[in-house]
Design an enzyme around this catalytic site. Structure first.
Site, PDB file in Angstrom:
ATOM      1  N   HIS A 121       0.809  -1.209   0.000  1.00 33.35           N
ATOM      2  CA  HIS A 121       0.000   0.000   0.000  1.00 33.35           C
ATOM      3  C   HIS A 121       0.846   1.265   0.000  1.00 33.35           C
ATOM      4  O   HIS A 121       1.881   1.348   0.658  1.00 33.35           O
ATOM      5  CB  HIS A 121      -0.944   0.008   1.203  1.00 33.35           C
ATOM      6  CG  HIS A 121      -0.236  -0.056   2.535  1.00 33.35           C
ATOM      7  ND1 HIS A 121       0.236   1.062   3.178  1.00 33.35           N
ATOM      8  CD2 HIS A 121       0.089  -1.107   3.321  1.00 33.35           C
ATOM      9  CE1 HIS A 121       0.792   0.710   4.316  1.00 33.35           C
ATOM     10  NE2 HIS A 121       0.736  -0.603   4.434  1.00 33.35           N
ATOM     11  N   ASP A 122       0.422   2.225  -0.792  1.00 34.75           N
ATOM     12  CA  ASP A 122       0.995   3.571  -0.836  1.00 34.75           C
ATOM     13  C   ASP A 122       2.397   3.637  -1.425  1.00 34.75           C
ATOM     14  O   ASP A 122       3.058   4.675  -1.322  1.00 34.75           O
ATOM     15  CB  ASP A 122       0.994   4.218   0.561  1.00 34.75           C
ATOM     16  CG  ASP A 122      -0.387   4.222   1.189  1.00 34.75           C
ATOM     17  OD1 ASP A 122      -1.280   4.890   0.628  1.00 34.75           O
ATOM     18  OD2 ASP A 122      -0.585   3.554   2.222  1.00 34.75           O
ATOM     19  N   GLY A 139       5.075  -1.021   2.789  1.00 32.98           N
ATOM     20  CA  GLY A 139       4.242   0.139   2.539  1.00 32.98           C
ATOM     21  C   GLY A 139       5.012   1.446   2.484  1.00 32.98           C
ATOM     22  O   GLY A 139       6.053   1.609   3.125  1.00 32.98           O
TER      23      GLY A 139
END
Length: 263
Positions: A121-122, A139
């Site tokens: 994520h991200d 992340g």
């Protein structure tokens, strides 16, 4: 829509260009958008608020756009954005972002992503990168353009890797990597400038020598990072514009490195 296999399951709300090809047993969710010329192989799952650009090729058994592996995620409509002309090989897992991390995971253009690569994520990945098999990003990792991640390399959350860096096989990264640096090991250690990569991309001898000088100021001079930034500024001022821009990139990276740099 004849290029979509009869066994594929595509939500009616998904938006696919008429030229998109979809293989057998692939599943595509309602918030997915796929642009012209992209080919999706068999047994791929594309979910979440995912946008995929033109002329990508996704091989079998990948999971693209699934919810982030983050306990803070509470069902928000976060996104995954994939650019153009990327090759994504087997068993890759790309997750959407989190609200806390900006809400979007991004992959740029013209990237070669080998099997079993994980983009958490991200993550923000630039263009023209190469990820060998089993390269893994936690992340919030940022990867610059033209970075090469060798097999089984893994990166701690929130790390940054500057453009044109080369990360060797099985390297474990817990700190940031300035542009152009070649590194390897567990823990990671810098081993010079990625000279071969720069030659292949058309860097001149003068540019490479300027980058090597900047590397020595950071890694071989015994200077603190603040002293190295001052020395890099002086070197930048005395260099030709073609060289100065690359020294500036290294100096500016030191200013944004949040986890300290691999030294």
């Amino acid at each position: 829509m004849s290029a979509i296999h009869s066994t594929a399951v595509i939500d009616p709300k998904a938006e696919l260009d008429s030229s998109v090809e979809v293989g057998p047993y692939t599943i595509i969710g309602p918030h997915v958008r796929i642009a012209a010329g992209t080919k999706v192989g068999p047994h791929v799952v594309i979910d979440g608020h995912t946008t995929i650009g033109t002329d990508n090729q996704l091989f079998q058994f990948s999971s693209i756009g699934a919810q982030p592996q983050d306990k803070k995620w509470a069902g928000e409509a976060t996104r995954l954005e994939i650019g153009d002309r990327n090759t994504i090989r087997e068993f890759c897992t790309f997750n959407t972002g989190t609200v806390q991390g900006g809400g979007v995971t991004r992959l740029g253009h013209d990237n070669w992503i080998s099997a079993y690569v994980h983009l958490a994520h991200d993550c923000q990945v630039g263009s023209h990168t190469i990820f060998s098999n089993n390269a893994q990003l936690a992340g919030h990792v940022e990867i610059g353009d033209w970075v090469i991640m060798s097999g089984f390399a893994n990166v701690h959350q929130f790390c940054k890797i500057g453009a044109h860096a080369f990360v060797g096989m099985s390297t474990s990264l817990t700190q940031d990597v300035p542009p152009f640096v070649l590194l390897n090991g567990n823990p990671a250690a810098a081993h010079g400038v990625n000279i071969e990569g720069l030659k292949r991309r058309g860097f001149t001898r003068e540019q490479i020598n300027g980058i090597r000088t900047a590397y020595k100021l950071i890694y071989r001079s015994g200077l603190t990072l603040d002293e190295a930034k001052a020395a890099l500024f002086e070197e930048e001022q005395g260099s030709s514009p073609d060289v100065a821009e690359h020294i500036r990139a290294m100096r500016e990276f030191l200013g944004v490195a949040s986890r300290g740099i691999v030294r």
